[in-house]
Design an enzyme around this catalytic site. Structure first.
Site, PDB file in Angstrom:
ATOM      1  N   CYS A   1      34.371  15.107  48.278  1.00 22.18           N
ATOM      2  CA  CYS A   1      33.073  15.736  48.588  1.00 22.18           C
ATOM      3  C   CYS A   1      31.904  14.764  48.420  1.00 22.18           C
ATOM      4  O   CYS A   1      30.800  15.037  48.894  1.00 22.18           O
ATOM      5  CB  CYS A   1      32.851  16.950  47.697  1.00 22.18           C
TER       6      CYS A   1
ATOM      7  N   HIS B   1      25.450  19.117  47.045  1.00 21.20           N
ATOM      8  CA  HIS B   1      26.752  19.451  47.621  1.00 21.20           C
ATOM      9  C   HIS B   1      26.911  20.973  47.582  1.00 21.20           C
ATOM     10  O   HIS B   1      26.669  21.618  46.551  1.00 21.20           O
ATOM     11  CB  HIS B   1      27.854  18.765  46.807  1.00 21.20           C
TER      12      HIS B   1
ATOM     13  N   ASN C   1      32.416  25.378  51.120  1.00 20.86           N
ATOM     14  CA  ASN C   1      32.473  23.960  50.747  1.00 20.86           C
ATOM     15  C   ASN C   1      33.167  23.176  51.862  1.00 20.86           C
ATOM     16  O   ASN C   1      34.359  23.360  52.094  1.00 20.86           O
ATOM     17  CB  ASN C   1      33.246  23.846  49.423  1.00 20.86           C
TER      18      ASN C   1
HETATM   19  C1  LIG Z   1      36.627  28.869  41.344  1.00 16.57           C
HETATM   20  C2  LIG Z   1      35.453  29.561  40.700  1.00 16.57           C
HETATM   21  C3  LIG Z   1      34.587  30.217  41.753  1.00 16.57           C
HETATM   22  C4  LIG Z   1      35.970  30.633  39.755  1.00 16.57           C
HETATM   23  O1  LIG Z   1      34.893  31.233  39.131  1.00 16.57           O
HETATM   24  P1  LIG Z   1      34.974  31.558  37.578  1.00 16.57           P
HETATM   25  O2  LIG Z   1      33.683  32.165  37.199  1.00 16.57           O
HETATM   26  O3  LIG Z   1      35.416  30.315  36.874  1.00 16.57           O
HETATM   27  O4  LIG Z   1      36.117  32.600  37.568  1.00 16.57           O
HETATM   28  P2  LIG Z   1      36.419  33.597  36.391  1.00 16.57           P
HETATM   29  O5  LIG Z   1      37.011  32.864  35.238  1.00 16.57           O
HETATM   30  O6  LIG Z   1      35.226  34.434  36.078  1.00 16.57           O
HETATM   31  O7  LIG Z   1      37.481  34.499  37.064  1.00 16.57           O
HETATM   32  C5  LIG Z   1      38.780  34.072  37.173  1.00 16.57           C
HETATM   33  C6  LIG Z   1      39.570  35.321  37.491  1.00 16.57           C
HETATM   34  O8  LIG Z   1      39.270  35.689  38.839  1.00 16.57           O
HETATM   35  C7  LIG Z   1      40.475  35.694  39.575  1.00 16.57           C
HETATM   36  N1  LIG Z   1      40.176  35.190  40.903  1.00 16.57           N
HETATM   37  C8  LIG Z   1      40.236  33.930  41.314  1.00 16.57           C
HETATM   38  N2  LIG Z   1      39.924  33.864  42.623  1.00 16.57           N
HETATM   39  C9  LIG Z   1      39.677  35.111  43.021  1.00 16.57           C
HETATM   40  C10 LIG Z   1      39.305  35.668  44.242  1.00 16.57           C
HETATM   41  N3  LIG Z   1      39.132  34.927  45.347  1.00 16.57           N
HETATM   42  N4  LIG Z   1      39.100  36.985  44.306  1.00 16.57           N
HETATM   43  C11 LIG Z   1      39.275  37.779  43.223  1.00 16.57           C
HETATM   44  N5  LIG Z   1      39.632  37.290  42.034  1.00 16.57           N
HETATM   45  C12 LIG Z   1      39.826  35.972  41.928  1.00 16.57           C
HETATM   46  C13 LIG Z   1      41.411  34.799  38.829  1.00 16.57           C
HETATM   47  O9  LIG Z   1      42.744  35.129  39.106  1.00 16.57           O
HETATM   48  C14 LIG Z   1      41.042  35.071  37.409  1.00 16.57           C
HETATM   49  O10 LIG Z   1      41.667  36.267  37.023  1.00 16.57           O
HETATM   50  P3  LIG Z   1      42.245  36.456  35.536  1.00 16.57           P
HETATM   51  O11 LIG Z   1      41.073  36.313  34.632  1.00 16.57           O
HETATM   52  O12 LIG Z   1      42.827  37.836  35.568  1.00 16.57           O
HETATM   53  O13 LIG Z   1      43.246  35.374  35.381  1.00 16.57           O
HETATM   54  C15 LIG Z   1      34.613  28.565  39.891  1.00 16.57           C
HETATM   55  O14 LIG Z   1      35.333  28.127  38.773  1.00 16.57           O
HETATM   56  C16 LIG Z   1      34.179  27.381  40.715  1.00 16.57           C
HETATM   57  O15 LIG Z   1      33.492  27.502  41.692  1.00 16.57           O
HETATM   58  N6  LIG Z   1      34.536  26.165  40.254  1.00 16.57           N
HETATM   59  C17 LIG Z   1      34.135  24.962  40.931  1.00 16.57           C
HETATM   60  C18 LIG Z   1      34.994  24.788  42.094  1.00 16.57           C
HETATM   61  C19 LIG Z   1      34.451  23.787  43.027  1.00 16.57           C
HETATM   62  O16 LIG Z   1      33.429  23.980  43.612  1.00 16.57           O
HETATM   63  N7  LIG Z   1      35.197  22.729  43.187  1.00 16.57           N
HETATM   64  C20 LIG Z   1      34.948  21.780  44.179  1.00 16.57           C
HETATM   65  C21 LIG Z   1      34.033  20.768  43.694  1.00 16.57           C
HETATM   66  S1  LIG Z   1      33.823  19.623  44.961  1.00 16.57           S
END
Ligand SMILES: CC(C)(COP(=O)(O)OP(=O)(O)OC[C@H]1O[C@@H](n2cnc3c(N)ncnc32)[C@H](O)[C@@H]1OP(=O)(O)O)[C@@H](O)C(=O)NCCC(=O)NCCS
Length: 309
Positions: free
Chosen positions: A96, A236, A266
């Site tokens: 990215c 980004h 993204n």
């Molecule tokens: C991926 C991301 C959106 C998850 O958000 P988060 O706030 O960390 O997620 P949470 O911990 O609140 O929630 C995780 C839960 O949601 C669930 N979940 C994950 N994706 C889901 C989806 N698409 N729909 C519904 N539930 C989902 C998981 O299974 C997990 O469930 P559990 O707690 O029962 O195990 C976030 O971590 C993120 O954006 N990270 C950066 C990713 C990124 O941009 N990377 C690229 C950089 S270039």
């Protein structure tokens, strides 16, 4: 593809995706539309805006993690598509962060007077490496391309500085495990779904906020600028919460931010290139305005650039 479309593919909801990421839609390229097609389209538009012909292009740099094929370089395929016959061409892989890395590499060739005109493209068909059974990742990514022409012109400025960084120790946070020399394609690697991207979202989130803040601060410090002098911050476009956290740490005002991830998700190396184009075409930028690009990606890699438009 909307969040509601995704509800039919994996167990998710528009509400979960919107509140956790800010994404509402992403673009998905057609089956017979590859990274090189999107890259060539973006390149043609950038050349038209810059008033530059294909014959003038000395170098094509494409930042991508989804090349049409492992080799030849997608930049070579684009060279053929746009007819830039005498251009050198290569790809760079900084995930990215790739568009800023590409701008800096292109600028170095111009400053060394090796080349006059460099085409820098960020292009991705991430839908081809996303695991459509993994709701943790498939809701986040989209396809697209953006391009810029770099040229040394009188009375123009462009890229004032670019900060680039990497931390290979955290390479495991965002990775496509198979398809390279370490794990070539086998029936077992396909069955184990190792040819799709995998991510530790929580750790990636934390690292992104820290790295983007410090890269942005370093870029502004090099130019002796504080955040109030920046007209438009183009981060980004991975997650609205990452963007807001970085903006808050930098003391930026909401009106300084350019955000379009609700439409694209993204798009990795294409992300800030597409956003820069939309900031320009929507009238957000005037000549002389200072822009701060700030990026983060797999590698880990990160970067920030100050541009005088
Ligand atoms: C991926 C991301 C959106 C998850 O958000 P988060 O706030 O960390 O997620 P949470 O911990 O609140 O929630 C995780 C839960 O949601 C669930 N979940 C994950 N994706 C889901 C989806 N698409 N729909 C519904 N539930 C989902 C998981 O299974 C997990 O469930 P559990 O707690 O029962 O195990 C976030 O971590 C993120 O954006 N990270 C950066 C990713 C990124 O941009 N990377 C690229 C950089 S270039």
């Amino acid at each position: 593809m909307t969040n509601h479309d995704l509800e039919k593919i994996v167990e998710t909801s528009d509400d979960w995706i919107t509140t956790r990421t800010g994404i509402k839609e992403r673009r998905i390229a057609a089956e017979n539309e590859w990274t090189s097609h999107m890259a060539a389209n973006a390149a043609e538009k950038a050349m038209k805006m810059a008033g530059v012909t294909a014959a003038e292009i000395d170098l094509i740099i494409i930042a991508t993690i989804t090349p049409d094929m492992p080799f030849p370089a997608t930049a070579c395929l684009v060279q053929e598509k746009i007819g830039a016959k005498h251009a050198a061409a290569f790809d760079i892989e900084a995930a990215c962060s790739g568009f800023i890395f590409g701008l800096e590499v292109g600028q170095q060739f111009i400053m060394s007077r090796t080349y006059n005109t460099v085409l820098v493209i960020g292009a991705e068909k991430l839908s081809s490496i996303v695991d459509w059974k993994d709701r943790n990742t498939c809701v986040l990514f989209g396809d697209g391309a953006g391009a810029a022409v770099l040229q040394n012109r009188e009375n123009s400025h462009g890229l004032l500085t670019a900060v680039m960084g990497a931390d290979g120790e955290k390479g495991d946070l965002l990775v496509m495990p198979a398809g390279g020399s370490r794990c070539p394609a086998t029936r077992a690697s396909v069955d184990a779904r190792l040819h799709y991207l995998r991510m530790d979202g929580k750790q990636a989130f934390k690292s992104a906020v820290q790295a983007m803040e410090s890269a942005a601060r370093e870029a502004m410090a090099r130019c002796e600028l504080d955040i109030t002098k920046i007209k438009c911050i183009i981060p980004h476009q991975a997650n609205r919460r990452i963007i807001d956290a970085v903006a808050e740490r930098l003391g930026a005002k909401p009106e300084q931010l350019f955000v379009n991830l609700e439409k694209y998700g993204n798009t990795s190396a294409a992300s800030v290139a597409i956003a820069l184009d939309e900031a320009v075409s929507s009238g957000r930028l005037s000549r002389g305005d200072l822009i701060l690009l700030v990026v983060f990606g797999a590698g880990l890699t990160w970067g920030a650039a100050v541009i005088e438009w």
